[in-house]
Enzyme design. Structure first.
Site, short mmCIF file in Angstrom:
data_model
loop_
_atom_site.label_atom_id
_atom_site.label_comp_id
_atom_site.label_asym_id
_atom_site.label_seq_id
_atom_site.Cartn_x
_atom_site.Cartn_y
_atom_site.Cartn_z
N PHE A 49 0.86 -1.18 0.00
CA PHE A 49 0.00 0.00 0.00
C PHE A 49 0.90 1.23 0.00
O PHE A 49 1.76 1.37 0.87
CB PHE A 49 -0.92 0.02 1.23
CG PHE A 49 -1.83 1.22 1.23
CD1 PHE A 49 -3.07 1.18 0.58
CD2 PHE A 49 -1.45 2.42 1.85
CE1 PHE A 49 -3.90 2.31 0.56
CE2 PHE A 49 -2.28 3.54 1.83
CZ PHE A 49 -3.50 3.48 1.18
N ASP B 240 9.31 2.36 1.19
CA ASP B 240 8.22 3.18 1.74
C ASP B 240 8.15 2.88 3.24
O ASP B 240 7.65 1.83 3.65
CB ASP B 240 6.92 2.81 1.02
CG ASP B 240 5.69 3.50 1.61
OD1 ASP B 240 5.79 4.07 2.72
OD2 ASP B 240 4.63 3.43 0.98
N LYS C 37 3.41 10.13 8.13
CA LYS C 37 2.66 9.71 9.32
C LYS C 37 3.22 10.25 10.64
O LYS C 37 2.87 11.34 11.06
CB LYS C 37 2.57 8.18 9.35
CG LYS C 37 1.49 7.64 8.39
CD LYS C 37 1.24 6.19 8.63
CE LYS C 37 0.24 5.55 7.68
NZ LYS C 37 -1.15 5.79 8.02
#
Ligand SMILES: Cc1ncc(COP(=O)(O)O)c(C=O)c1O
Length: 385
Positions: free
Chosen positions: A133, A217, A246
């Site tokens: 993702f 990532d 995040k």
């Protein structure tokens, strides 16, 4: 009408229904605790999906934000400001060396990585992994091989190919036309799958052999979440491009792409940019976050408490598998029902966690929790199981 009902009515009338919200409105937080409008206290083992990693209201972060907000909120990237320059240095020094490009979110950091890799190898293809993702904008979505997320938005960006998360599949997918391989070293949204060191090494070797960029990532798994500052440290496989977001500013929007020296000067003025990226308040907060998450004592605690939580989860009824590393954990439930369990945990036990699939619970507590909070969460989970 309760305050929750009032918000639900506003949502129904005025918000595009893109989210399935749980029926609670939080008004305050401190550490691993949240409170709703009725003063009910909750234990937060979700952290806004791996964002508030230092807990709510961490004093160093709050102070950094307050001081910077009072001094200067925004100037844009046509000028210099201290926090962004300092943060770039800190991020690069802590990881790949090289240089940093700022963004406002995880998907934008990945977008920058993908664009940069394609600029380095024009018209090159991108290889991603099943279960990966990388975000919702077109480039990142094109690297996110999930039918339900991609299909309504076709056609996607051309030149993307997804392969199985195995060393053979990744090794075999890279050739001289490949611009990049993009990988989450620990896959988060698909339910916390720690990728084999062998797979990461195969990706590194294939990229080296064919001159492609290896992108890690670490939007979810980086910044101490797995017990090392960067998740790639565990395998000892170093990427060319590293993305973060995040938890980087513990709740303010920010993203960053770190480029190894080889890729540090691929972007030139005008190639890529974003109005808010690298803003002084988010960067000041991120500098405070890096001070805390770089502490070896905190990282050791993430590993110890992660092992305690994993062990406790494995001993719960109906739990048939526990996956993850550090405080990025998931468990698989016999008989499914994870989304309903999340609702019951919230309502009956005031425990906040999330489900990544019909049978998968994910736990992402603050990295600053104590052993008592781990045990408390386990007891609450046991009660609903
Ligand atoms: C690994 C990973 N990459 C990228 C993203 C996208 O980040 P954002 O929602 O900030 O765009 C996420 C979000 O969950 C993620 O987990």
């Amino acid at each position: 009408m309760t305050s929750l009902e009032r918000l639900q009515a506003l949502e129904r009338e005025h918000l595009v229904p893109a989210y399935a919200r749980l029926p609670v409105a939080f008004v305050r937080g401190e550490g691993a605790r949240l409170w709703d409008a009725d003063g009910e206290e909750y234990l937060d083992f979700q952290t806004g999906l791996a964002v508030t990693s230092l807990g709510h209201g961490h004093p160093a972060v709050v102070t950094a934000i307050r001081e910077q907000a009072g001094r200067l909120l925004h100037v844009g990237n046509l000028f210099y400001s201290e926090p962004g320059m300092q943060l770039a240095r800190r991020l690069a020094d802590s990881s790949l060396g090289g240089k940093v490009h700022f963004a406002n979110s995880g998907t934008e950091a990945n977008e920058a990585a993908l664009k940069l890799a394609r600029k380095a190898r024009p018209k090159g293809t991108v290889v991603s992994l099943h279960r990966g993702f990388h975000g919702r904008t077109y480039g990142s979505l094109s690297a996110t091989p999930q039918e339900a997320k991609q299909a309504p938005f076709a056609p996607l960006v051309p030149g993307f190919r997804a392969v199985a998360p195995t060393a053979e599949a990744v090794g075999g997918a890279v050739d001289e036309r490949t611009a990049a391989v993009i990988i989450e070293p620990v896959q988060g949204e698909s339910g916390v799958h720690v990728l084999d060191d062998e797979l990461l090494r195969a990706a590194r070797e294939a990229c080296d052999r064919h001159g492609a960029a290896l992108i890690f990532d670490e939007v979810q798994c980086g910044l101490g979440r797995t017990g090392t500052l960067w998740a790639y440290e565990d395998a000892g496989v170093v990427p060319d491009l590293l993305t973060s977001a995040k938890a980087l500013a513990n709740g303010l929007p920010i993203g960053a792409l770190v480029c190894s020296p080889r890729y540090a000067d691929v972007f030139e003025p005008g190639d890529h940019g974003s109005t808010f990226a690298g803003g002084p308040v988010a960067c000041a907060a991120a500098l405070a976050v890096l001070d805390v998450v770089s502490d070896p004592g905190l990282l050791a605690s993430v590993r110890t408490l992660g092992a305690r939580l994993a062990e406790g989860l494995a001993a719960l009824p109906r739990v048939i598998e526990v996956r993850g590393r550090g405080l990025m954990l998931a468990c698989e439930l016999d008989g499914g029902g994870a989304p309903e369990l999340v609702r019951r945990a919230l309502r009956e036990q005031r425990l906040v966690l999330n489900a990544t699939g019909p049978a998968t619970l994910r736990l992402l507590p603050p990295l600053t929790i104590g052993a008592d909070e781990v045990d408390d969460a386990l007891a609450r989970l046991r009660a609903v199981l």
